[in-house]
Scaffold this motif. Structure first.
Motif, short mmCIF file in Angstrom:
data_model
loop_
_atom_site.label_atom_id
_atom_site.label_comp_id
_atom_site.label_asym_id
_atom_site.label_seq_id
_atom_site.Cartn_x
_atom_site.Cartn_y
_atom_site.Cartn_z
N LEU A 164 -5.72 -4.64 2.01
CA LEU A 164 -4.82 -4.81 3.16
C LEU A 164 -3.58 -3.94 2.99
N ILE A 165 -3.07 -3.92 1.74
CA ILE A 165 -1.85 -3.15 1.51
C ILE A 165 -2.12 -1.67 1.76
N SER A 166 -3.27 -1.17 1.27
CA SER A 166 -3.51 0.27 1.47
C SER A 166 -3.69 0.57 2.95
N VAL A 167 -4.31 -0.34 3.70
CA VAL A 167 -4.47 -0.10 5.14
C VAL A 167 -3.09 -0.07 5.80
N CYS A 168 -2.22 -1.01 5.42
CA CYS A 168 -0.89 -1.01 6.03
C CYS A 168 -0.15 0.28 5.72
N ASP A 169 -0.23 0.71 4.43
CA ASP A 169 0.48 1.96 4.10
C ASP A 169 -0.03 3.09 4.97
N MET A 170 -1.38 3.14 5.12
CA MET A 170 -1.95 4.22 5.92
C MET A 170 -1.39 4.16 7.34
N ALA A 171 -1.39 2.94 7.91
CA ALA A 171 -0.91 2.80 9.29
C ALA A 171 0.55 3.21 9.38
N LEU A 172 1.37 2.73 8.42
CA LEU A 172 2.79 3.10 8.47
C LEU A 172 2.94 4.61 8.37
N GLY A 173 2.09 5.23 7.53
CA GLY A 173 2.18 6.68 7.41
C GLY A 173 2.00 7.35 8.77
#
Lengths: 64, 128
Positions: free
Chosen positions: B116-125
């Motif tokens: 979940l965290i990596s998906v959020c980082d990707m989205a924020l990017g």
């Protein structure tokens, strides 16, 4: 696939039940209780070993 | 993986459980547990080669293996949890069986946090 485990446990269950009745009829209730406990311990050990095998298989397979 | 062998074993052990229930109900539960364990071991052993095949295919495709490993762990937890929950329900302990299910859900949830965290980082990017 060692299927004879299942039949061994069923046999132990039946033998313990028969022994229980015999001992109770002959007036030795305590020994009947001890026989039941002994049978249960033996069967529990076998089942716990089988469950341990299952968990090691799952750990190896899924990398848990 | 011949399915007929498994079906016959399950039927025979069900009959054994029913035979032993009136005299010694604990033995019928133990027989049910042992049959479930033996059948699960047999089934999981036949799962090894396909899973390796998929893992090799993923590695050769260049996709990151980390995500497949997390999915595999979740599946493993799911199998073990449903195994324990069904046995507890079979023995009549519905509260323990729902306890196993809750524990399994929590374990899988904890497992999926990094994803979940990596998906959020990707989205924020993307947003920034």
């Amino acid at each position: 696939m060692d299927v004879d485990f299942i039949f061994r446990i069923a046999a132990i269950g039946i033998i313990v039940t028969v022994l229980n009745q015999v001992l109770i009829r002959s007036g030795r209730e305590e020994q009947a209780m001890l026989t039941t406990l002994a049978g249960l311990v033996v069967v529990l050990l076998m089942v716990v070993n089988a469950v341990a095998d299952l968990f090691t298989t799952v750990k190896d397979l899924f990398g848990l | 993986m011949d399915i007929f062998k498994i079906i016959i074993i399950c039927i025979v052990s069900t009959v054994l459980c029913v035979v032993l229930r009136p005299y010694k109900s604990e033995y019928s539960v133990l027989i049910a547990i042992l049959t479930a364990v033996l059948v699960l071991i047999f089934v999981l052993k036949s799962l090894i080669s396909p899973l390796n095949l998929i893992a090799d295919k993923i590695i050769s495709a260049g996709v990151e293996i980390k995500y497949f490993k997390v999915a595999l762990k979740a599946v493993g937890i799911g199998y073990v949890t449903s195994f324990a929950a069904d046995i507890c329900k079979d023995a009549g302990q519905t509260s323990l069986s729902s306890l196993c299910e809750t524990a399994g859900k929590c374990a899988i949830f904890v497992l999926s946090i990094p994803l979940l965290i990596s998906v959020c980082d990707m989205a924020l990017g993307f947003i920034k």
